[in-house]
Design a protein around this motif. Structure first.
Motif, mmCIF file in Angstrom:
data_model
loop_
_atom_site.group_PDB
_atom_site.id
_atom_site.type_symbol
_atom_site.label_atom_id
_atom_site.label_comp_id
_atom_site.label_asym_id
_atom_site.label_seq_id
_atom_site.Cartn_x
_atom_site.Cartn_y
_atom_site.Cartn_z
ATOM 1 N N GLY A 21 53.014 7.988 16.799
ATOM 2 C CA GLY A 21 52.450 9.332 16.812
ATOM 3 C C GLY A 21 53.269 10.386 16.073
ATOM 4 N N ASP A 40 52.621 22.079 27.564
ATOM 5 C CA ASP A 40 51.309 21.642 27.102
ATOM 6 C C ASP A 40 51.349 21.205 25.641
ATOM 7 O OD1 ASP A 40 49.184 21.567 28.763
ATOM 8 O OD2 ASP A 40 48.135 23.250 27.810
ATOM 9 N N VAL A 43 53.226 17.871 25.378
ATOM 10 C CA VAL A 43 52.594 16.664 25.927
ATOM 11 C C VAL A 43 51.229 16.375 25.277
ATOM 12 C CG1 VAL A 43 51.800 15.489 28.024
ATOM 13 C CG2 VAL A 43 53.758 17.022 28.137
ATOM 14 N N TYR A 44 50.416 17.415 25.094
ATOM 15 C CA TYR A 44 49.009 17.165 24.750
ATOM 16 C C TYR A 44 48.543 17.651 23.374
ATOM 17 C CZ TYR A 44 48.579 16.246 29.745
ATOM 18 O OH TYR A 44 48.738 15.736 31.003
ATOM 19 N N ASN A 45 48.973 18.841 22.982
ATOM 20 C CA ASN A 45 48.327 19.440 21.813
ATOM 21 C C ASN A 45 48.905 18.918 20.500
ATOM 22 O OD1 ASN A 45 46.633 20.925 23.433
ATOM 23 N ND2 ASN A 45 48.086 22.627 23.617
ATOM 24 N N ARG A 46 48.015 18.540 19.596
ATOM 25 C CA ARG A 46 48.440 17.956 18.324
ATOM 26 C C ARG A 46 47.659 18.589 17.172
ATOM 27 N NH1 ARG A 46 51.691 16.748 21.317
ATOM 28 N NH2 ARG A 46 52.458 14.713 21.979
ATOM 29 N N LYS A 47 48.344 18.779 16.051
ATOM 30 C CA LYS A 47 47.652 19.353 14.887
ATOM 31 C C LYS A 47 46.749 18.307 14.230
ATOM 32 C CE LYS A 47 50.324 23.324 13.557
ATOM 33 N NZ LYS A 47 51.629 23.259 14.273
ATOM 34 N N SER A 48 47.184 17.072 14.187
ATOM 35 C CA SER A 48 46.420 15.982 13.569
ATOM 36 C C SER A 48 45.816 16.396 12.228
ATOM 37 C CB SER A 48 45.318 15.522 14.527
ATOM 38 O OG SER A 48 44.722 14.338 14.069
ATOM 39 N N PRO A 49 46.676 16.743 11.261
ATOM 40 C CA PRO A 49 46.163 17.277 9.990
ATOM 41 C C PRO A 49 45.499 16.206 9.128
ATOM 42 C CG PRO A 49 48.521 16.912 9.842
ATOM 43 C CD PRO A 49 48.140 16.633 11.267
ATOM 44 N N ARG A 50 44.616 16.662 8.254
ATOM 45 C CA ARG A 50 44.093 15.796 7.192
ATOM 46 C C ARG A 50 45.019 16.044 6.015
ATOM 47 N NH1 ARG A 50 40.667 15.066 2.821
ATOM 48 N NH2 ARG A 50 39.112 13.428 3.153
ATOM 49 N N HIS A 53 51.481 13.944 6.975
ATOM 50 C CA HIS A 53 51.737 13.861 8.416
ATOM 51 C C HIS A 53 53.035 13.092 8.623
ATOM 52 C CE1 HIS A 53 50.435 12.149 12.578
ATOM 53 N NE2 HIS A 53 50.638 13.438 12.732
ATOM 54 N N THR A 73 47.130 11.220 5.764
ATOM 55 C CA THR A 73 46.176 10.634 6.705
ATOM 56 C C THR A 73 44.794 10.399 6.092
ATOM 57 O OG1 THR A 73 45.537 12.805 7.538
ATOM 58 C CG2 THR A 73 47.296 11.652 8.736
ATOM 59 N N ALA A 74 44.580 10.900 4.867
ATOM 60 C CA ALA A 74 43.284 10.640 4.227
ATOM 61 C C ALA A 74 43.386 9.511 3.200
ATOM 62 C CB ALA A 74 42.754 11.903 3.564
ATOM 63 N N ASN B 242 39.892 18.940 14.519
ATOM 64 C CA ASN B 242 41.216 19.523 14.285
ATOM 65 C C ASN B 242 41.259 20.374 13.022
ATOM 66 O OD1 ASN B 242 42.937 18.530 16.480
ATOM 67 N ND2 ASN B 242 42.356 16.533 15.706
ATOM 68 N N THR B 251 45.380 24.742 18.600
ATOM 69 C CA THR B 251 45.858 23.365 18.551
ATOM 70 C C THR B 251 45.285 22.682 19.784
ATOM 71 O OG1 THR B 251 47.900 24.359 17.779
ATOM 72 C CG2 THR B 251 47.888 21.998 18.034
ATOM 73 N N LEU B 252 44.599 21.573 19.577
ATOM 74 C CA LEU B 252 43.818 20.966 20.658
ATOM 75 C C LEU B 252 44.408 19.630 21.107
ATOM 76 C CD1 LEU B 252 40.242 21.653 19.244
ATOM 77 C CD2 LEU B 252 41.371 22.852 21.120
ATOM 78 N N PRO B 253 44.080 19.204 22.336
ATOM 79 C CA PRO B 253 44.535 17.891 22.813
ATOM 80 C C PRO B 253 43.695 16.756 22.228
ATOM 81 C CG PRO B 253 43.255 18.981 24.509
ATOM 82 C CD PRO B 253 43.337 19.951 23.370
ATOM 83 N N ILE B 254 43.597 16.760 20.891
ATOM 84 C CA ILE B 254 42.728 15.823 20.178
ATOM 85 C C ILE B 254 43.489 15.290 18.962
ATOM 86 C CG2 ILE B 254 40.597 15.637 18.816
ATOM 87 C CD1 ILE B 254 39.787 16.407 21.456
ATOM 88 N N ASN B 302 46.873 7.922 12.964
ATOM 89 C CA ASN B 302 45.998 9.036 12.593
ATOM 90 C C ASN B 302 45.333 8.762 11.244
ATOM 91 O OD1 ASN B 302 47.854 9.944 14.560
ATOM 92 N ND2 ASN B 302 47.353 12.066 14.045
ATOM 93 N N TYR B 304 41.913 10.003 8.523
ATOM 94 C CA TYR B 304 40.658 10.653 8.126
ATOM 95 C C TYR B 304 39.996 9.853 7.004
ATOM 96 C CZ TYR B 304 41.809 14.973 10.642
ATOM 97 O OH TYR B 304 42.091 15.903 11.605
ATOM 98 N N ALA B 305 40.366 8.583 6.874
ATOM 99 C CA ALA B 305 39.991 7.829 5.674
ATOM 100 C C ALA B 305 38.521 7.410 5.670
ATOM 101 C CB ALA B 305 40.876 6.606 5.535
ATOM 102 N N MET B 344 43.270 13.342 24.710
ATOM 103 C CA MET B 344 44.506 12.859 25.315
ATOM 104 C C MET B 344 44.303 12.180 26.672
ATOM 105 S SD MET B 344 47.172 13.377 23.417
ATOM 106 C CE MET B 344 47.112 13.896 21.704
ATOM 107 N N TRP B 416 46.117 6.418 20.181
ATOM 108 C CA TRP B 416 45.901 5.291 19.267
ATOM 109 C C TRP B 416 45.898 3.937 19.966
ATOM 110 C CZ3 TRP B 416 49.880 8.689 19.432
ATOM 111 C CH2 TRP B 416 51.119 8.216 19.879
#
Ligand code: FAD
Ligand code: ZN
Lengths: 90, 418
Positions: A21, A40, A43-50, A53, A73-74, B242, B251-254, B302, B304-305, B344, B416
């Protein structure tokens, strides 16, 4: 198939690694007052960029070291790999 | 709108099927709407339909960056079920099952809902115990569940490997007889056609690139086809959540991950159930065309492919062959992937946000297709009434900070591996 250059062992196939991760997440400092929001985010919040990373991988079927990998990530292009104790900014 | 029936079919046969109405129009965006729904997948289309049907809100636009149905709603393996243990998941999903049962009539569109039953295989005594517990919880919530022993499973799916010296012998299974599958494209098209007929604008090839937010209130969106105003905006963008959240400084728990699926060449009818392997992550059903439809794990990092990686496919199919050895003789016809909004705790979010007029629908993980009607119904309610319905109260955004997680599998935050 991804090929990841382990800073300890060299170029190896994805099959030897397991994922860990987002590597940019920092644990709130020990012994310091931590707000719910900080906890928070840790533990939980992630940017998860396209795009680019920084992420943790473990060379599980190799040297077993955790490493940091900068990957798109693309496109899955890998730009950089570092040892776990090396700073991302370097 | 033209009603689809045996009579309209015969009538149109006389004109060589050249005079059918278009199923939905292709309007240009207006300057302003009462409600904008971002994302023309199953959830966005269903939300617009229920806004019009249940709440009489018809000045609505669906904004889709590609074409409707081109996202996960057209890429999934169509499993529909409500075999959950936790009340929030069970009641929400079972409400959805009831919408599925009458969807074809409701939409005047054959969605080919096929309640053929799902079997989760168990490979140890311990697993049988947890399945018994889940089955009992389901029955307490009015959901059908049958615990099967090894012999009963063998009668239903004799092609599975029941030999003695296998690594994961089949001990039994938990079956939900009323679960099943449906035709995914038809679900998207059926909702689109009805929403359009009630006045909803379906705007395709229009990408949302930003938001107009001031003083804590949402005012509109910026798109590749100009700015559009609305006081209420709902996000239904699944794996792209996201990307849009970043534009809202949220920023989300996703996390976005890739899930693959594949189909074999078509063969004669052999499997009339959905079956899941209990010692890993593999599931299978047979389509009406005869293809074996299979899927399993995420690619594992992670992504986006929107296209998959072979090591995962090999791993998933190895499990499949362990479960049903005959699969090794089949040729693979197609593989594909979709980008998924992994939350999450493995459960979705249908809620208001801290921005007034901005509503969030995401976190669908592996199970968003079956949720399409219930998600659309509850999200429409949440937007129309500006408050959550009791059915989606458990799917709140703040459950992560308050500790009221809905972790059905108890797998924690490693999206994941979930
Ligand atoms: C391989 C696979 C197998 C699956 N199997 C199952 C299954 O068996 N059972 C089950 O219940 N679920 C399954 N799922 C999950 C399910 O498909 C999804 O959870 C569900 O479809 C997500 O909701 P949706 O239909 O609204 O998403 P989508 O169809 O992905 O809709 C989101 C839409 O938003 C659009 N969009 C994104 N960004 C923008 C933007 N900036 N502007 C405008 N539009 C935008 C996208 O183009 C897309 O059309 C599976 C998913 C995959 C990938
Ligand atoms: Zn190494």
């Amino acid at each position: 198939m991804l090929y990841i250059k382990c800073p300890h062992c060299g170029m190896r196939s994805q099959n030897e690694f397991s994922y860990g991760g987002d590597a940019s997440i920092k644990r709130p400092e020990l012994g310091k007052e931590t707000s719910n929001k900080e906890w928070d985010d840790f533990v939980y919040n992630r940017k998860s960029p396209r795009g680019k990373h920084w992420e943790l991988w473990q060379h599980l079927s190799g040297c077993r070291q955790w490493i940091k990998v900068e990957r798109d990530t693309a496109t899955h292009e890998i730009f950089n790999t570092l040892k776990a104790n090396e700073d991302i900014s370097t | 709108m033209q009603k689809y029936s045996i009579f309209s079919l015969v009538k149109n046969a006389f004109s060589n099927h050249e005079k059918w109405d278009l199923a939905w129009k292709d309007p240009s965006p207006k300057k302003e709407y009462d409600v904008i729904i971002i994302g023309g997948g199953g959830h966005g289309l269903a939300t617009a339909y229920y806004l019009a049907k249940e709440h009489n809100i018809t000045n609505v636009a669906i904004i889709e960056k590609g074409w409707i149905g081109g996202g996960n709603v057209g890429r999934n393996t169509t499993i529909i079920r409500s075999n959950y243990m936790h009340d929030d998941n069970a009641l929400f999903s079972e409400f959805g099952m009831n919408l599925w049962r009458r969807m074809s009539q409701d939409l005047n569109y054959n969605v080919m809902f096929s309640p053929r039953g799902i079997i989760n295989l168990a490979h140890s005594d311990a697993q049988m115990n947890t399945y018994a517990r889940r089955g009992n919880s389901m029955r307490l919530n009015g959901i059908d569940a049958v615990l099967l022993n090894r012999e009963q499973v063998k009668e239903i799916i004799p092609m599975a490997d029941f030999s003695d010296n296998v690594r994961f012998p089949i001990f039994g299974g938990l079956m939900q007889p009323s679960a099943g599958t449906a035709r995914h494209d038809a679900v998207a098209w059926g909702y689109a056609r009805q929403a359009d007929s009630m006045g909803v604008d379906i705007i395709q090839n229009c990408e949302v690139i930003g938001f107009d937010v001031s003083a804590g209130k949402v005012k509109g969106i910026r798109t590749s086809r100009g700015d559009i105003k609305a006081k209420k905006i709902g996000l239904c963008v699944a794996g792209s959540t996201n990307i849009l959240a970043e534009k809202l400084n949220m920023t989300l728990p996703i996390e976005t991950h890739l899930l693959q699926a594949c189909v074999s060449e078509p063969v004669k009818p052999v499997l009339d159930k959905v079956v899941t392997f209990g010692a890993g992550h593999f599931y299978i059903s047979q389509s009406d065309k005869g293809e074996m439809v299979m899927g399993g794990d995420l690619d594992g990092y992670n992504s986006y492919a929107q296209r998959g990686n072979l090591p995962t496919l090999q791993h998933v199919l190895t499990e499949g062959i362990a479960m049903m050895p005959f699969l090794s003789k089949l040729k693979m016809l197609r593989t594909w992937g979709g980008i998924m909004d992994m939350s999450m705790d493995g459960s979705p979010i249908i809620d208001k946000t801290h921005i007034e007029g901005l509503y969030l629908n995401c976190g669908w993980c592996y199970g968003g297709f079956k949720a399409t009607p219930a998600s659309g119904w509850t999200f429409a309610h949440t937007i129309a009434q500006d408050r959550v319905h009791e059915l989606n109260a458990g799917y709140s955004l703040n459950r992560f900070s308050t500790g009221y997680l809905l972790d059905e599998k108890g797998l924690g935050t490693k999206t994941w591996i979930s």
